[in-house]
Design an enzyme around this catalytic site. Sequence first.
Site, PDB file in Angstrom:
ATOM      1  N   GLY A   1       0.766  -1.208   0.105  1.00  0.00           N
ATOM      2  CA  GLY A   1      -0.200   0.082   0.009  1.00  0.00           C
ATOM      3  C   GLY A   1       1.114   1.205  -0.088  1.00  0.00           C
ATOM      4  O   GLY A   1       0.433   2.409   0.423  1.00  0.00           O
TER       5      GLY A   1
ATOM      6  N   ARG B   1     -15.823 -14.940  -9.870  1.00  0.00           N
ATOM      7  CA  ARG B   1     -15.433 -13.291 -10.076  1.00  0.00           C
ATOM      8  C   ARG B   1     -16.734 -12.627  -9.978  1.00  0.00           C
ATOM      9  O   ARG B   1     -16.881 -11.584  -9.544  1.00  0.00           O
ATOM     10  CB  ARG B   1     -14.829 -13.300 -11.468  1.00  0.00           C
ATOM     11  CG  ARG B   1     -14.366 -11.644 -11.864  1.00  0.00           C
ATOM     12  CD  ARG B   1     -13.628 -11.886 -12.987  1.00  0.00           C
ATOM     13  NE  ARG B   1     -12.706 -12.819 -13.246  1.00  0.00           N
ATOM     14  CZ  ARG B   1     -11.395 -12.999 -12.745  1.00  0.00           C
ATOM     15  NH1 ARG B   1     -11.142 -11.699 -11.962  1.00  0.00           N
ATOM     16  NH2 ARG B   1     -10.621 -13.849 -12.959  1.00  0.00           N
TER      17      ARG B   1
ATOM     18  N   ARG C   1      -5.524  -8.422  -9.182  1.00  0.00           N
ATOM     19  CA  ARG C   1      -6.593  -8.900  -9.591  1.00  0.00           C
ATOM     20  C   ARG C   1      -7.062  -8.661 -11.157  1.00  0.00           C
ATOM     21  O   ARG C   1      -7.263  -7.285 -10.988  1.00  0.00           O
ATOM     22  CB  ARG C   1      -7.891  -8.990  -8.703  1.00  0.00           C
ATOM     23  CG  ARG C   1      -7.807  -9.490  -7.565  1.00  0.00           C
ATOM     24  CD  ARG C   1      -8.489 -10.911  -7.107  1.00  0.00           C
ATOM     25  NE  ARG C   1      -7.893 -11.642  -6.264  1.00  0.00           N
ATOM     26  CZ  ARG C   1      -7.634 -12.840  -5.988  1.00  0.00           C
ATOM     27  NH1 ARG C   1      -7.771 -13.395  -7.338  1.00  0.00           N
ATOM     28  NH2 ARG C   1      -6.862 -13.332  -4.986  1.00  0.00           N
TER      29      ARG C   1
ATOM     30  N   LEU D   1     -10.103  -7.374 -13.435  1.00  0.00           N
ATOM     31  CA  LEU D   1     -11.256  -7.236 -13.296  1.00  0.00           C
ATOM     32  C   LEU D   1     -11.957  -7.375 -14.640  1.00  0.00           C
ATOM     33  O   LEU D   1     -11.573  -7.174 -15.777  1.00  0.00           O
ATOM     34  CB  LEU D   1     -11.508  -5.725 -12.769  1.00  0.00           C
ATOM     35  CG  LEU D   1     -10.769  -5.644 -11.372  1.00  0.00           C
ATOM     36  CD1 LEU D   1     -10.611  -3.854 -11.233  1.00  0.00           C
ATOM     37  CD2 LEU D   1     -12.004  -5.980 -10.263  1.00  0.00           C
TER      38      LEU D   1
ATOM     39  N   HIS E   1       0.934   0.523 -13.240  1.00  0.00           N
ATOM     40  CA  HIS E   1       1.641  -0.505 -13.731  1.00  0.00           C
ATOM     41  C   HIS E   1       3.330  -0.450 -13.997  1.00  0.00           C
ATOM     42  O   HIS E   1       3.706   0.495 -14.337  1.00  0.00           O
ATOM     43  CB  HIS E   1       1.053  -1.202 -14.905  1.00  0.00           C
ATOM     44  CG  HIS E   1       1.690  -2.229 -15.564  1.00  0.00           C
ATOM     45  ND1 HIS E   1       1.503  -3.603 -15.080  1.00  0.00           N
ATOM     46  CD2 HIS E   1       2.760  -2.664 -16.347  1.00  0.00           C
ATOM     47  CE1 HIS E   1       2.390  -4.554 -15.573  1.00  0.00           C
ATOM     48  NE2 HIS E   1       3.056  -3.951 -16.227  1.00  0.00           N
TER      49      HIS E   1
HETATM   50  C1  GAR Z   1       3.416  -1.353  -7.574  1.00  0.00           C
HETATM   51  O1  GAR Z   1       4.715  -1.365  -7.993  1.00  0.00           O
HETATM   52  C2  GAR Z   1       2.596  -1.225  -8.717  1.00  0.00           C
HETATM   53  O2  GAR Z   1       3.110  -0.686  -9.714  1.00  0.00           O
HETATM   54  C3  GAR Z   1       2.320  -2.702  -9.103  1.00  0.00           C
HETATM   55  O3  GAR Z   1       2.173  -3.351  -7.649  1.00  0.00           O
HETATM   56  C4  GAR Z   1       3.007  -2.383  -6.538  1.00  0.00           C
HETATM   57  C5  GAR Z   1       2.147  -2.127  -5.382  1.00  0.00           C
HETATM   58  O4  GAR Z   1       2.842  -1.592  -4.500  1.00  0.00           O
HETATM   59  N1  GAR Z   1       1.267  -3.123  -9.662  1.00  0.00           N
HETATM   60  C6  GAR Z   1       1.065  -4.056 -10.390  1.00  0.00           C
HETATM   61  O5  GAR Z   1       1.931  -4.810 -10.632  1.00  0.00           O
HETATM   62  C7  GAR Z   1      -0.123  -4.177 -11.108  1.00  0.00           C
HETATM   63  N2  GAR Z   1      -0.227  -5.045 -12.082  1.00  0.00           N
HETATM   64  P1  GAR Z   1       2.320  -0.928  -3.241  1.00  0.00           P
HETATM   65  O6  GAR Z   1       1.444  -1.982  -2.768  1.00  0.00           O
HETATM   66  O7  GAR Z   1       3.569  -0.590  -2.249  1.00  0.00           O
HETATM   67  O8  GAR Z   1       1.559   0.344  -3.613  1.00  0.00           O
END
Ligand code: GAR
Length: 222
Positions: free
Chosen positions: A18, A76, A102, A104, A120
């Site tokens: 988060g 889902r 996930r 969607l 991403h």
């Molecule tokens: C982040 O690096 C985000 O870009 C990635 O998950 C991480 C969450 O970090 N998202 C993905 O890979 C989505 N495909 P956080 O929980 O510390 O914000």
Amino acid sequence: MTDKPTAARLAILISGAGSNMVAIAQACRDGRIPAQVAVVISDQPAAGGLQRARDLGLPVAVVDAAGYRREGRLDRSHFEAELETQIRAHGADMVILAGFMRILSAPFVARHPGRMLNIHPSLLPLYPGLDTHSCVLAAGDPEHGVTVHFVTAELDGGPAIIQARVPVLPADDVAKLSARVHAAEHIIYPMAIQWLASGRLQWNDGRPTLDGSALAAPVRHV
Ligand code: GAR
């Protein structure tokens, strides 16, 4: 007398630590984003980000994906129905995917046209999907980065809004590279949300504009 525009209300969806959620919540709090966090929702009861959200005094909800497994597979439609219930119950009008791991469905996405963003960790269209840092290291790429994009039914395929690039250094491993990418994420995700919440960024049925001009390519932050 003109009505004051209502501030956007964000539902931030997380699965993990988060850190992006915290960066966004702080930007809302200090007035950089004209919005408030309506709820932080996790599909993982053990997500570290839930406690970080509680520590910030934010409303939280858990829609435990494990509770929606039927015959070994995620049900889902029921899982997403509960997500939608939580989003509505908290009066959210914008959905922010912040490390929500996930996929969607198209019907869920279609309920939030132009109001759902994702971050991403790659320079899309390079490396959609998982394990982007490992892919970049394995390919020997000299640079890596991050993209904020509108969510459409195509995985990691909606119109890109902003990208930031980071160098890949000789001593990098996944942890070092991921930390560099995260630092960039915490800058550009609040920026993109600020643009959308303030009306500078508009969706126009899938043809986004920023300050009235077509967003043909993502803004390049660095
Ligand atoms: C982040 O690096 C985000 O870009 C990635 O998950 C991480 C969450 O970090 N998202 C993905 O890979 C989505 N495909 P956080 O929980 O510390 O914000």
